[in-house]
Design an enzyme around this catalytic site. Sequence first.
Site, PDB file in Angstrom:
ATOM      1  N   LYS A 196       0.929  -1.101   0.071  1.00  0.00           N
ATOM      2  CA  LYS A 196      -0.058  -0.122   0.164  1.00  0.00           C
ATOM      3  C   LYS A 196       0.936   1.230   0.061  1.00  0.00           C
ATOM      4  O   LYS A 196       1.413   1.550   1.106  1.00  0.00           O
ATOM      5  CB  LYS A 196      -0.828  -0.079   1.234  1.00  0.00           C
ATOM      6  CG  LYS A 196      -2.168   0.822   1.204  1.00  0.00           C
ATOM      7  CD  LYS A 196      -2.198   2.071   0.739  1.00  0.00           C
ATOM      8  CE  LYS A 196      -1.787   3.044   2.175  1.00  0.00           C
ATOM      9  NZ  LYS A 196      -1.506   4.171   1.581  1.00  0.00           N
TER      10      LYS A 196
ATOM     11  N   GLU B 245      10.299   1.695  10.247  1.00  0.00           N
ATOM     12  CA  GLU B 245      11.459   2.904   9.958  1.00  0.00           C
ATOM     13  C   GLU B 245      10.455   4.125  10.072  1.00  0.00           C
ATOM     14  O   GLU B 245       9.611   4.465   9.139  1.00  0.00           O
ATOM     15  CB  GLU B 245      12.131   2.697   8.687  1.00  0.00           C
ATOM     16  CG  GLU B 245      12.543   1.371   8.617  1.00  0.00           C
ATOM     17  CD  GLU B 245      13.517   0.953   7.314  1.00  0.00           C
ATOM     18  OE1 GLU B 245      14.143   0.028   7.362  1.00  0.00           O
ATOM     19  OE2 GLU B 245      13.433   1.628   6.450  1.00  0.00           O
TER      20      GLU B 245
ATOM     21  N   CYS C 283      13.938  11.580   5.937  1.00  0.00           N
ATOM     22  CA  CYS C 283      13.925  11.221   7.270  1.00  0.00           C
ATOM     23  C   CYS C 283      15.293  11.275   7.902  1.00  0.00           C
ATOM     24  O   CYS C 283      15.264  11.619   9.138  1.00  0.00           O
ATOM     25  CB  CYS C 283      13.464   9.749   7.331  1.00  0.00           C
ATOM     26  SG  CYS C 283      14.449   8.578   6.648  1.00  0.00           S
TER      27      CYS C 283
ATOM     28  N   GLU D 283       9.610  16.692  14.842  1.00  0.00           N
ATOM     29  CA  GLU D 283      10.144  16.654  13.337  1.00  0.00           C
ATOM     30  C   GLU D 283       9.313  17.479  12.339  1.00  0.00           C
ATOM     31  O   GLU D 283       7.967  17.431  12.573  1.00  0.00           O
ATOM     32  CB  GLU D 283       9.914  15.378  12.766  1.00  0.00           C
ATOM     33  CG  GLU D 283      10.345  14.987  11.626  1.00  0.00           C
ATOM     34  CD  GLU D 283       9.803  13.451  10.850  1.00  0.00           C
ATOM     35  OE1 GLU D 283       8.934  13.108  11.158  1.00  0.00           O
ATOM     36  OE2 GLU D 283      10.832  12.856  10.318  1.00  0.00           O
TER      37      GLU D 283
HETATM   38  P1  NAD Z   1       2.574   8.484   7.096  1.00  0.00           P
HETATM   39  O1  NAD Z   1       3.071   7.948   8.248  1.00  0.00           O
HETATM   40  O2  NAD Z   1       1.644   9.685   7.112  1.00  0.00           O
HETATM   41  O3  NAD Z   1       2.291   7.583   5.849  1.00  0.00           O
HETATM   42  C1  NAD Z   1       3.037   6.537   5.544  1.00  0.00           C
HETATM   43  C2  NAD Z   1       2.175   5.334   4.868  1.00  0.00           C
HETATM   44  O4  NAD Z   1       1.428   5.014   5.952  1.00  0.00           O
HETATM   45  C3  NAD Z   1       0.988   5.901   3.880  1.00  0.00           C
HETATM   46  O5  NAD Z   1       1.015   4.783   2.818  1.00  0.00           O
HETATM   47  C4  NAD Z   1      -0.236   6.102   4.660  1.00  0.00           C
HETATM   48  O6  NAD Z   1      -1.112   5.892   3.576  1.00  0.00           O
HETATM   49  C5  NAD Z   1      -0.256   4.976   5.465  1.00  0.00           C
HETATM   50  N1  NAD Z   1      -0.995   4.881   6.776  1.00  0.00           N
HETATM   51  C6  NAD Z   1      -1.246   6.401   7.262  1.00  0.00           C
HETATM   52  N2  NAD Z   1      -2.124   5.979   8.461  1.00  0.00           N
HETATM   53  C7  NAD Z   1      -2.034   4.598   8.353  1.00  0.00           C
HETATM   54  C8  NAD Z   1      -2.829   3.754   9.446  1.00  0.00           C
HETATM   55  N3  NAD Z   1      -3.484   4.322  10.296  1.00  0.00           N
HETATM   56  N4  NAD Z   1      -2.837   2.503   9.149  1.00  0.00           N
HETATM   57  C9  NAD Z   1      -2.115   2.178   8.022  1.00  0.00           C
HETATM   58  N5  NAD Z   1      -1.508   2.767   7.112  1.00  0.00           N
HETATM   59  C10 NAD Z   1      -1.459   3.982   7.306  1.00  0.00           C
HETATM   60  O7  NAD Z   1       4.105   9.264   6.567  1.00  0.00           O
HETATM   61  P2  NAD Z   1       4.577  10.118   5.428  1.00  0.00           P
HETATM   62  O8  NAD Z   1       3.899  11.408   5.624  1.00  0.00           O
HETATM   63  O9  NAD Z   1       3.967   9.161   4.203  1.00  0.00           O
HETATM   64  O10 NAD Z   1       5.774  10.241   5.421  1.00  0.00           O
HETATM   65  C11 NAD Z   1       6.574  10.885   6.229  1.00  0.00           C
HETATM   66  C12 NAD Z   1       7.170  10.538   7.236  1.00  0.00           C
HETATM   67  O11 NAD Z   1       7.864   9.252   7.240  1.00  0.00           O
HETATM   68  C13 NAD Z   1       7.954  11.365   8.130  1.00  0.00           C
HETATM   69  O12 NAD Z   1       7.794  11.167   9.486  1.00  0.00           O
HETATM   70  C14 NAD Z   1       9.526  10.560   7.768  1.00  0.00           C
HETATM   71  O13 NAD Z   1      10.593  10.895   8.884  1.00  0.00           O
HETATM   72  C15 NAD Z   1       9.126   9.130   7.696  1.00  0.00           C
HETATM   73  N6  NAD Z   1      10.163   8.557   7.042  1.00  0.00           N
HETATM   74  C16 NAD Z   1      10.923   7.601   7.640  1.00  0.00           C
HETATM   75  C17 NAD Z   1      12.026   6.870   6.942  1.00  0.00           C
HETATM   76  C18 NAD Z   1      12.876   6.121   7.737  1.00  0.00           C
HETATM   77  O14 NAD Z   1      13.811   5.081   7.036  1.00  0.00           O
HETATM   78  N7  NAD Z   1      12.924   5.973   9.055  1.00  0.00           N
HETATM   79  C19 NAD Z   1      11.935   6.954   5.654  1.00  0.00           C
HETATM   80  C20 NAD Z   1      11.078   7.826   4.958  1.00  0.00           C
HETATM   81  C21 NAD Z   1      10.051   8.627   5.678  1.00  0.00           C
HETATM   82  O1  6OD Z   2      18.470   4.121   1.793  1.00  0.00           O
HETATM   83  C1  6OD Z   2      17.747   3.510   2.475  1.00  0.00           C
HETATM   84  O2  6OD Z   2      17.598   2.527   2.334  1.00  0.00           O
HETATM   85  C2  6OD Z   2      16.755   4.218   3.073  1.00  0.00           C
HETATM   86  N1  6OD Z   2      15.753   3.421   3.962  1.00  0.00           N
HETATM   87  C3  6OD Z   2      16.535   5.697   3.269  1.00  0.00           C
HETATM   88  C4  6OD Z   2      15.557   6.191   3.787  1.00  0.00           C
HETATM   89  C5  6OD Z   2      15.421   7.743   3.525  1.00  0.00           C
HETATM   90  C6  6OD Z   2      14.437   8.449   4.536  1.00  0.00           C
HETATM   91  O3  6OD Z   2      13.895   9.432   3.947  1.00  0.00           O
END
Ligand code: NAD
Ligand code: 6OD
Length: 489
Positions: A181, A257, A291, A393
Amino acid sequence: MDTAGVPQRRNYIDGRFLGSNRQFEKTSPVDGSAVATVHEADRAMVDHAVQAARRALKGPWGRMALAERAEMLRAIATGIERRFAEFVAAEVADTGKPAALASHLDIPRGAANFRIFADIVRTYGMDSYFLDTPDGKGAVNYAMRKPLGVVGVISPWNLPLLLLTWKLAPALACGNTIVAKPSEETPSTATLLAEVMHEAGVPPGVYNLVHGFGPDSAGEFVTAHPGVDAITFTGESATGSAIMRSVAPSVKPISFELGGKNAGIVFADCDFEAALAGMAHAIFSNCGQVCLAPERVYVERPIFERFAAALKQKAQAHVMGWPDDPKTTMGPLISRQHREKVLSYYALARTEGASVMCGGGVPAFGDARDRGCYIEPTLWTGLAETARSVKEEIFGPCAHLAPFEDEEQAIAMANDTRYGLAATVWTSNLSRGHRVAQAMECGIAWVNCWFLRDLRTPFGGAKLSGIGREGGLHSLNFYSEPTNVCIKL
Ligand code: NAD
Ligand code: 6OD
């Protein structure tokens, strides 16, 4: 395509593209125009996807030799590369990011994720053997690794193909089947990937794709489904918490993550120009929507003023242009909703007493980009370390700069956060680089670099930033289940 020429992003279930009566429009963050019509999967479609994935576990995919599965992953990588321009265009249309960035990072990593896990699974195999006769009693143990089953992959919008395939590739390498998804903001490359899977001959039901939102939509239908055996998720920490609640009744393995509030630490003994270029890249790349980006920058007092002034120049040099213009260095944020959130932090930082070094608002172009989601790169100084804008964040092109007096204080400031994803440390002193990196309470500490990736290494976060590690053998461990067999001789 429909008659108006807007691409349709359909679900892909059991090897077929399926439309839905519920549709929503995905708009461009560049100018607000329609990018795609997305077919939202309802609960019944998600159930259909899960049942297809369960059947596929027992079909040709389940019986396929590991070497053959690895070859299929390589064929998927080749398929992405064959349609490289289409993937770049789709990623750019959904996110508004510069085409150069999608061409150098997102799409090549999408292909690389499949190749590396094809290699790793072939090199290490799926069975690990521990032959022993403990206490001379004459027994042999071996641990046999099997797929987890149906894996639900929930991914975000900031690096859509990269982050989806980072989880998908090792899960497939281990023999699992998938219900993916992607974010509602970025449905396109996940859908193109379904076409590539189809073309590569991946059996029906192995990769199922459902579109939609999170709560009370496809996301939650996947995470709560009793037929899904494990959840791997990348996104916000608060969403991770909601997903934990939804998987709790069925006690599934989870790999998370999550968000970060990362520190960058710049010592006075650094290579100034390298640190400046590296930090500017880390803060502003992908419009700050990474992130791993440092939103807290700590600079040793003797170079604080000089570094801050130089970083401000870098921020102000950004060209917020059209994605295909090679001069563009910064695209828009992903959506109006996200821009409202980032702007609310820009306002909060001012209320909390920040000195705004640059930015803080929305640019005016006098053309269609004014209907998009652009925002100015922004730097602050003068905030208390306890300020919400230093603690939470933001996920935009912004950072707060604060001076520090010595190594001990830098470490304390960097670790004073509920998050624990990444840190970047800049110093010419090798011992200090090791010392400070080892003292970081986070999953990844870079020294004199940022986002330099070796895909075999453990990736993930501590504290609020995640649960577990992926990458290399860490991924194979998560996406497989060992059964220990003990044979009395
Ligand atoms: P988000 O949590 O809003 O959404 C991520 C995914 O989860 C989307 O597909 C969304 O539709 C789904 N989702 C949302 N609520 C849900 C629920 N209750 N049940 C199931 N699925 C649900 O995140 P975003 O805004 O898409 O992305 C940005 C965030 O992601 C930032 O906080 C960023 O730091 C984090 N991020 C972390 C990493 C990492 O590797 N740690 C990498 C990229 C992004
Ligand atoms: O490089 C990767 O494998 C990874 N998971 C990066 C995440 C980036 C966050 O925005």
